[in-house]
Scaffold this active site. Sequence first.
Site, PDB file in Angstrom:
ATOM      1  N   ASN A   1       3.965   8.918   5.240  1.00  0.00           N
ATOM      2  CA  ASN A   1       5.388   8.784   4.914  1.00  0.00           C
ATOM      3  C   ASN A   1       6.115  10.086   4.648  1.00  0.00           C
ATOM      4  O   ASN A   1       7.228  10.079   4.138  1.00  0.00           O
ATOM      5  CB  ASN A   1       5.578   7.843   3.711  1.00  0.00           C
TER       6      ASN A   1
ATOM      7  N   SER B   1      -7.994   7.029   9.816  1.00  0.00           N
ATOM      8  CA  SER B   1      -9.246   7.577  10.345  1.00  0.00           C
ATOM      9  C   SER B   1     -10.170   6.473  10.861  1.00  0.00           C
ATOM     10  O   SER B   1     -10.931   6.678  11.812  1.00  0.00           O
ATOM     11  CB  SER B   1      -9.963   8.412   9.281  1.00  0.00           C
TER      12      SER B   1
ATOM     13  N   ASN C   1      -4.702   9.183   0.836  1.00  0.00           N
ATOM     14  CA  ASN C   1      -5.349   8.685   2.058  1.00  0.00           C
ATOM     15  C   ASN C   1      -5.758   9.809   3.003  1.00  0.00           C
ATOM     16  O   ASN C   1      -6.924  10.117   3.136  1.00  0.00           O
ATOM     17  CB  ASN C   1      -4.428   7.706   2.795  1.00  0.00           C
ATOM     18  N   GLU C   2      -4.751  10.389   3.691  1.00  0.00           N
ATOM     19  CA  GLU C   2      -5.095  11.369   4.714  1.00  0.00           C
ATOM     20  C   GLU C   2      -3.929  12.286   5.061  1.00  0.00           C
ATOM     21  O   GLU C   2      -2.761  11.963   4.819  1.00  0.00           O
ATOM     22  CB  GLU C   2      -5.565  10.676   5.997  1.00  0.00           C
TER      23      GLU C   2
ATOM     24  N   ASP D   1       0.812  -1.209   0.000  1.00  0.00           N
ATOM     25  CA  ASP D   1       0.000   0.000   0.000  1.00  0.00           C
ATOM     26  C   ASP D   1       0.853   1.269   0.000  1.00  0.00           C
ATOM     27  O   ASP D   1       0.504   2.258  -0.639  1.00  0.00           O
ATOM     28  CB  ASP D   1      -0.938   0.000   1.213  1.00  0.00           C
ATOM     29  N   GLY D   2       1.985   1.257   0.717  1.00  0.00           N
ATOM     30  CA  GLY D   2       2.850   2.425   0.728  1.00  0.00           C
ATOM     31  C   GLY D   2       3.393   2.744  -0.647  1.00  0.00           C
ATOM     32  O   GLY D   2       3.514   3.917  -1.037  1.00  0.00           O
TER      33      GLY D   2
ATOM     34  N   ASP E   1      -5.574  15.089  20.517  1.00  0.00           N
ATOM     35  CA  ASP E   1      -4.179  14.711  20.283  1.00  0.00           C
ATOM     36  C   ASP E   1      -3.727  15.078  18.873  1.00  0.00           C
ATOM     37  O   ASP E   1      -2.532  15.206  18.602  1.00  0.00           O
ATOM     38  CB  ASP E   1      -3.981  13.213  20.496  1.00  0.00           C
TER      39      ASP E   1
ATOM     40  N   THR F   1     -10.574   3.965   5.320  1.00  0.00           N
ATOM     41  CA  THR F   1     -10.277   2.629   5.844  1.00  0.00           C
ATOM     42  C   THR F   1      -8.846   2.555   6.385  1.00  0.00           C
ATOM     43  O   THR F   1      -8.353   1.466   6.665  1.00  0.00           O
ATOM     44  CB  THR F   1     -10.454   1.568   4.742  1.00  0.00           C
ATOM     45  N   ALA F   2      -8.198   3.709   6.532  1.00  0.00           N
ATOM     46  CA  ALA F   2      -6.822   3.737   7.029  1.00  0.00           C
ATOM     47  C   ALA F   2      -6.805   4.315   8.446  1.00  0.00           C
ATOM     48  O   ALA F   2      -7.524   3.844   9.326  1.00  0.00           O
ATOM     49  CB  ALA F   2      -5.937   4.526   6.063  1.00  0.00           C
TER      50      ALA F   2
END
Length: 305
Positions: A251, A196, A152-153, A78-79, A182, A193-194
């Site tokens: 990343n 979050s 993703n986010e 996925d990365g 935080d 789906t990651a």
Amino acid sequence: MPKAGIIYNDVKPIATSVAMELKDKLTAAGWDVYITASLGGILGYSQPHSPVCHTPIEGLTPPGFDSSMKFTVVLGGDGTVLAASRLVAPCGIPMLTVNTGHMGFLTETYLNKLPEAIEQVMTDEYQIEDRTMLTVKVLRGETVIWEALCLNEMVLHREPLTCMCHFEIAVGEHSPVDIAADGVIISTPTGSTAYSLSAGGPVISPGVNVLQLVPICPHSLASRALVFPDTESVNIYPVNIPRLVMVVDGNGGCYVLPEDRVYLERSQYQARFIRLQSPEFFQVLREKLGWGLPHIAKPTSVELP
């Protein structure tokens, strides 16, 4: 001569060897092949002593990769897919994603099925699924000091230890809100789906044109996940001293100082995924995350001792 690309995770020997074999195969079949490691799409971090680390979004595209390329094969986990999407989204190149990692939530096929998948793609027997991406910018005054594409986010939090942060967040033209948590996550449907999801946000089907804001461990019963149209931009003003750290797609990122502003909007670019069959999001949820698996049947009667 048709043109194809290969993007691979050069940290993984299996991905490297398959990439070279695939290059030879496509070249022998009459394709003009360009190959690059996914490292070019891994975002760097700016440092406290040098916070300006601005590489324009379009500046990450590798040599030879352009809009004339029919497809690119992505070999990794996925990365690698996240990195590859930043490399090719500005050119609109479709990606055939092949899992050589672990979960492979974003991948379409596996190595043992790659020969059949390549034959299918070379003969245009596939569909394309477009996924929303975000443009993320850090501005100091009106100067962009850092920017990136995000599939993703985006996460904004404090370091080195987790502790309470304060954020003033404005969604679109709505009044700003204050959130104590935080950290905060701004996620696309793909990213739902990651991180979050782990922070308590809802799962959002990829075809829904929304974004979501998810506070991380908020210090309020009123601060919960918010889903809003992806036509709305987001401005985040950090209140903490001396600084926060922003991470995009897990990343890379940069430091965000109290005088900075984080700006997010739906990108003009999309991640384009090759689908060998009709997309089935619920099936992926079931296979990868166990969503909707049947419960063990309960007994119809209970015998009392």
